[in-house]
Design a protein around this motif. Sequence first.
Motif, PDB file in Angstrom:
ATOM      1  N   UNK A 303     -42.433 116.374 -11.384  1.00 41.21           N
ATOM      2  CA  UNK A 303     -41.178 115.985 -12.028  1.00 41.21           C
ATOM      3  C   UNK A 303     -41.193 116.492 -13.471  1.00 41.21           C
ATOM      4  N   UNK A 304     -40.032 116.459 -14.129  1.00 42.21           N
ATOM      5  CA  UNK A 304     -39.944 116.755 -15.553  1.00 42.21           C
ATOM      6  C   UNK A 304     -40.261 115.489 -16.342  1.00 42.21           C
ATOM      7  N   UNK A 305     -40.903 115.667 -17.497  1.00 45.40           N
ATOM      8  CA  UNK A 305     -41.172 114.552 -18.407  1.00 45.40           C
ATOM      9  C   UNK A 305     -40.498 114.855 -19.738  1.00 45.40           C
ATOM     10  N   UNK A 306     -39.732 113.886 -20.230  1.00 48.26           N
ATOM     11  CA  UNK A 306     -38.917 114.054 -21.432  1.00 48.26           C
ATOM     12  C   UNK A 306     -39.198 112.885 -22.372  1.00 48.26           C
ATOM     13  N   UNK A 329     -42.518 119.929 -19.989  1.00 49.42           N
ATOM     14  CA  UNK A 329     -42.428 118.914 -21.037  1.00 49.42           C
ATOM     15  C   UNK A 329     -41.242 119.213 -21.938  1.00 49.42           C
ATOM     16  N   UNK A 330     -40.385 118.184 -22.144  1.00 51.26           N
ATOM     17  CA  UNK A 330     -39.239 118.294 -23.046  1.00 51.26           C
ATOM     18  C   UNK A 330     -39.454 117.318 -24.187  1.00 51.26           C
ATOM     19  N   UNK A 452     -53.211 123.291 -26.309  1.00 51.66           N
ATOM     20  CA  UNK A 452     -52.715 123.982 -25.120  1.00 51.66           C
ATOM     21  C   UNK A 452     -52.142 122.976 -24.136  1.00 51.66           C
ATOM     22  N   UNK A 453     -51.070 123.355 -23.475  1.00 47.82           N
ATOM     23  CA  UNK A 453     -50.508 122.600 -22.355  1.00 47.82           C
ATOM     24  C   UNK A 453     -50.337 123.562 -21.186  1.00 47.82           C
ATOM     25  N   UNK A 454     -50.577 123.056 -19.998  1.00 40.20           N
ATOM     26  CA  UNK A 454     -50.549 123.913 -18.808  1.00 40.20           C
ATOM     27  C   UNK A 454     -49.207 123.912 -18.107  1.00 40.20           C
ATOM     28  N   UNK A 455     -48.162 123.410 -18.789  1.00 39.13           N
ATOM     29  CA  UNK A 455     -46.812 123.401 -18.231  1.00 39.13           C
ATOM     30  C   UNK A 455     -45.868 124.002 -19.271  1.00 39.13           C
ATOM     31  N   UNK A 456     -44.687 124.464 -18.863  1.00 41.54           N
ATOM     32  CA  UNK A 456     -43.711 124.962 -19.835  1.00 41.54           C
ATOM     33  C   UNK A 456     -43.290 123.863 -20.816  1.00 41.54           C
TER      34      UNK A 456
END
Length: 523
Positions: A303-306, A329-330, A452-456
């Motif tokens: 899922x997206x996390x905001x 991640x937003x 670093x993050x492994x997601x956009x």
Amino acid sequence: MYPSGTAGRVSAVDDPQPLPRQRTPWSRTTWLVAGAGILLGIVVGVVLPRGPVTTFQAVALMPIGAAFGAFAGLTLNSRWAMGIAPLAYMIGFELAWASSVGMTVDEPHLGSTWGILAVLAGRGFHALVALLPMLVGAALGAGYRRRQHGAPPRSRWSATLRGARRVVTGLTVAALAWLAFSLVQPASTPAIMASGEAVVPGSVAELVNVRVGGANQWLSIRGRNRTAPVLLYLPGGPGQSDLGLSRALLQGLTDDFVVATVDGRGIGKAYSSFDAGLTVDRSVADVVAATDYLRRRFGKQKIFLFGESGGTITGVLAVQRHPERYLGWIGSGQMVNLLETDRRINRDLMAVLERSGERDDAERLRSFGPPPYDTPLANAFVMGYYDRLAGDYDPPASYTRRGDAADVGFMGLGAPEYTLIDKVNAVRGLMDTFDVTYPRWQAIDFRASVPQLSVPVYLFTGDHELAARRDLALEWFRDLKAPHKHLYSFPDAGHATAFEHVEDLHRVLLETALKEAGAAQAN
């Protein structure tokens, strides 16, 4: 002359019955009532260390308070009971409350708006549901014996005063009945409607209680299509509840996403699970648990996390530790290093106050000492100047229209997502959770701990965000390594950028985030 056998007698029927002696405020009976009140307060304080935090507890306290008040009034046979019973009860409760932690249960601070609000939300609400019924019970109990013995009013003024008391007592009883009725009214979230006021088929609009590690979390879940991608929103603070505001201000997203907003433990509807020992790791684990619930519920691998403001702290850490659960991640109002941000805000605010000649406020700021502050009242004082530091600007008209149309009131507490006690708990949760959590976040610095993050990553910021926050966010974002990263900056936005530009957030999610997520999953 009296008839024979009756001389000097008065019929027993005509003998006036003496009224029971009214107790003086220093009698033994008074001490007995006071002792009972202190004991009752201690018992309630032990069972409810933060006062009533659920509807059941609040409603249950009302007859308990009324019963003890009636006992005190009957025992003392005096309206002194109306003062002695509540005072003794509160002494006992304060003794039991002494070990509780949080702004609404700590020593009262009446020198600021937030301090007064803390007293009203904590002690004030408790007094409303416990002491007001106690006063009514004491008044009725004290008058009971006089009514039983038919004591006549001593004067016209006494009769008028007695009538006024009856009117006040009747109105208070009616107010208590209304309060009890209001307390038991359930919460709800409006259905998602199509044209013609019909519910959209296949839509979801629910309030859900999720148990995590023995504690409550609440989720508001809304979307026109249950099969749509899922986005979990983490409000700011720490401690802020946004169930009503997020529905109003993010409503466009529900056309293409299932949008969930969380009240974490100790916050808003989940205040009953307040944890004075709440750690960063536990908060992050709670976010992951809410994520897993949504993944299971809607059959999604990711899922997206905001996150907004304080919600970006736990959000970034959740994504860092469990990237396999997230599409992206937003961040809006992105926080990076709270201690450094507070130090810069302190410096900037002091410069503004001294430049404008506001010596009293400058001295007040100086009295708090440098960050980290040792009281949330210092943070509240500084927050009162955020608008000055941000500068004047006009947010997008669509943002203003959405807020006005929603009409959810102060902190969104007019929204139907909250019961009456939820509204009180939303204030308590913000103050108490901030009080215990914010100091534990001071050591966090994403520039060092999250390179670093492994997601956009999709970062939203505005030109009127405080420089003390924006500069650190841009510095972190510049050096951050991620599969994709995008920065969206707007001249007519401040701290709540994604809310002010929700149409742009919606567009970015549809045109960029979903495509990048799809490409990543395909690979």
